[in-house]
Scaffold this motif. Structure first.
Motif, PDB file in Angstrom:
ATOM      1  N   PRO A  21       0.844  -1.196   0.000  1.00 30.85           N
ATOM      2  CA  PRO A  21       0.000   0.000   0.000  1.00 30.85           C
ATOM      3  C   PRO A  21       0.887   1.258   0.000  1.00 30.85           C
ATOM      4  O   PRO A  21       1.811   1.359   0.814  1.00 30.85           O
ATOM      5  CB  PRO A  21      -0.770  -0.100   1.316  1.00 30.85           C
ATOM      6  N   PHE A  22       0.623   2.177  -0.911  1.00 32.06           N
ATOM      7  CA  PHE A  22       1.320   3.463  -0.950  1.00 32.06           C
ATOM      8  C   PHE A  22       0.301   4.566  -0.682  1.00 32.06           C
ATOM      9  O   PHE A  22      -0.698   4.671  -1.404  1.00 32.06           O
ATOM     10  CB  PHE A  22       1.963   3.707  -2.316  1.00 32.06           C
ATOM     11  N   VAL A  23       0.559   5.376   0.328  1.00 31.54           N
ATOM     12  CA  VAL A  23      -0.359   6.460   0.666  1.00 31.54           C
ATOM     13  C   VAL A  23       0.229   7.789   0.199  1.00 31.54           C
ATOM     14  O   VAL A  23       1.396   8.078   0.471  1.00 31.54           O
ATOM     15  CB  VAL A  23      -0.583   6.524   2.195  1.00 31.54           C
ATOM     16  N   LEU A  24      -0.578   8.567  -0.520  1.00 33.48           N
ATOM     17  CA  LEU A  24      -0.200   9.945  -0.868  1.00 33.48           C
ATOM     18  C   LEU A  24      -1.119  10.876  -0.096  1.00 33.48           C
ATOM     19  O   LEU A  24      -2.335  10.776  -0.214  1.00 33.48           O
ATOM     20  CB  LEU A  24      -0.422  10.239  -2.357  1.00 33.48           C
ATOM     21  N   SER A  25      -0.534  11.767   0.690  1.00 33.60           N
ATOM     22  CA  SER A  25      -1.340  12.794   1.355  1.00 33.60           C
ATOM     23  C   SER A  25      -0.738  14.155   1.058  1.00 33.60           C
ATOM     24  O   SER A  25       0.448  14.265   0.731  1.00 33.60           O
ATOM     25  CB  SER A  25      -1.342  12.614   2.877  1.00 33.60           C
ATOM     26  N   THR A  33      -3.619  14.853  -6.746  1.00 38.41           N
ATOM     27  CA  THR A  33      -4.475  14.070  -7.644  1.00 38.41           C
ATOM     28  C   THR A  33      -3.818  13.900  -9.008  1.00 38.41           C
ATOM     29  O   THR A  33      -3.841  12.810  -9.593  1.00 38.41           O
ATOM     30  CB  THR A  33      -5.858  14.748  -7.781  1.00 38.41           C
ATOM     31  N   THR A  34      -3.202  14.975  -9.521  1.00 41.97           N
ATOM     32  CA  THR A  34      -2.514  14.906 -10.823  1.00 41.97           C
ATOM     33  C   THR A  34      -1.349  13.927 -10.750  1.00 41.97           C
ATOM     34  O   THR A  34      -1.127  13.134 -11.677  1.00 41.97           O
ATOM     35  CB  THR A  34      -1.979  16.310 -11.203  1.00 41.97           C
ATOM     36  N   ILE A  35      -0.609  13.985  -9.663  1.00 38.77           N
ATOM     37  CA  ILE A  35       0.527  13.073  -9.488  1.00 38.77           C
ATOM     38  C   ILE A  35       0.025  11.627  -9.434  1.00 38.77           C
ATOM     39  O   ILE A  35       0.578  10.741 -10.097  1.00 38.77           O
ATOM     40  CB  ILE A  35       1.317  13.428  -8.205  1.00 38.77           C
ATOM     41  N   ALA A  36      -1.044  11.397  -8.678  1.00 40.79           N
ATOM     42  CA  ALA A  36      -1.581  10.035  -8.543  1.00 40.79           C
ATOM     43  C   ALA A  36      -1.983   9.486  -9.914  1.00 40.79           C
ATOM     44  O   ALA A  36      -1.672   8.344 -10.257  1.00 40.79           O
ATOM     45  CB  ALA A  36      -2.776  10.035  -7.589  1.00 40.79           C
ATOM     46  N   ASN A 185       7.571  20.779  -9.573  1.00 43.14           N
ATOM     47  CA  ASN A 185       7.428  20.448 -10.985  1.00 43.14           C
ATOM     48  C   ASN A 185       6.815  19.048 -11.064  1.00 43.14           C
ATOM     49  O   ASN A 185       7.328  18.115 -10.452  1.00 43.14           O
ATOM     50  CB  ASN A 185       8.835  20.496 -11.606  1.00 43.14           C
ATOM     51  N   LEU A 186       5.726  18.946 -11.808  1.00 50.41           N
ATOM     52  CA  LEU A 186       4.969  17.693 -11.829  1.00 50.41           C
ATOM     53  C   LEU A 186       5.819  16.495 -12.248  1.00 50.41           C
ATOM     54  O   LEU A 186       5.856  15.468 -11.572  1.00 50.41           O
ATOM     55  CB  LEU A 186       3.760  17.839 -12.758  1.00 50.41           C
ATOM     56  N   GLU A 187       6.500  16.622 -13.389  1.00 51.97           N
ATOM     57  CA  GLU A 187       7.279  15.493 -13.920  1.00 51.97           C
ATOM     58  C   GLU A 187       8.340  15.035 -12.931  1.00 51.97           C
ATOM     59  O   GLU A 187       8.551  13.838 -12.733  1.00 51.97           O
ATOM     60  CB  GLU A 187       7.964  15.898 -15.229  1.00 51.97           C
TER      61      GLU A 187
END
Ligand code: 5GP
Length: 222
Positions: A21-25, A33-36, A185-187
């Protein structure tokens, strides 16, 4: 960006790996959300946990992809059936992680990405599933955070201000996370998180039946 699912190569060699499980907060507006989405789109072994919520859909959100949108009664019914792994109230709305798809994916060796707040991260750690790897995403500056929140024109002004006020509270929980990523930076941020995912997939305690594999490789067994 490479297909991180290629990090399941052990499987072809008879070495199983448990799902992680990987959690992004993050405070809202940090770009989570864009990264996910980018992570999911480039990694065939990573699936998104789709939460249930009692909040109404925003324009562009699709039921079943972004959230399972539910009435308060439906949400209560799932709670009564112990159907959520964790749940929390955020901005006056209720959110929950459906239990069954997560448990099935992890049992199948697939990694699961969760977009949940600090309350969700904390509860997932106590939920009985494999201990999650947690990543906290920060906005680069306060000005940028405010700009991103205002750009979400779908939210009424009062909601934007409430979210700005809550951002500080959310960020105060940074110590509870394993990794911190400042999203300039998103990338670049996606690449950093892909590296984290790759490294975690190679951790000793995430590899199942390693002894059997070593035995086969060394000729000591079957
Ligand atoms: P939003 O309404 O902007 O999509 O999400 C608001 C907040 O709720 C975000 O911080 C998001 O991470 C969090 N959230 C979304 N789904 C869940 C969930 O299932 N559980 C918990 N604890 N938080 C969630």
């Amino acid at each position: 960006m490479s297909d991180g699912g290629g990090d399941a190569p052990f499987i072809g060699h008879g070495l199983r790996r448990s799902g992680i499980p990987f959690v992004l907060s993050s405070p809202s507006g940090a770009g989570k959300t864009t990264i996910a989405r980018a992570l999911i789109n480039h990694d065939s072994n990573l699936i998104m946990s789709v939460s249930a919520t009692t909040r109404p859909p925003r324009p562009g959100e699709e039921p079943g992809r972004d959230y399972h949108f539910m009435s308060a009664d439906e949400f209560d019914r799932v709670v009564a059936e112990d159907g959520f792994l964790e749940r929390a109230e955020v901005f006056g709305n209720r959110y929950g992680t459906p239990r069954a798809p997560v448990e099935a994916a992890l049992a199948d060796g697939r990694d699961v990405l969760f977009d949940v707040d600090w309350q969700g991260a904390r509860q997932l750690r106590q939920s009985g599933i494999t201990t999650p790897v947690t990543v906290f995403i920060l906005p680069p500056t306060r000005v940028e955070l405010e700009r991103r929140l205002r750009a979400r024109a779908q939210d009424p002004v009062a909601v934007v201000e409430a979210r700005m006020a809550k951002a500080a509270a959310e960020m105060s929980h940074y110590r509870e996370y394993d990794y911190i990523v400042v999203n300039r930076n998103l990338e670049a941020s996606v690449a950093v998180i892909q590296s984290i995912i790759t490294a975690e997939r190679h951790r000793l305690h995430h590899l199942a039946d390693l002894a059997g594999f070593i035995g086969r490789v060394s000729g000591a067994a079957g």
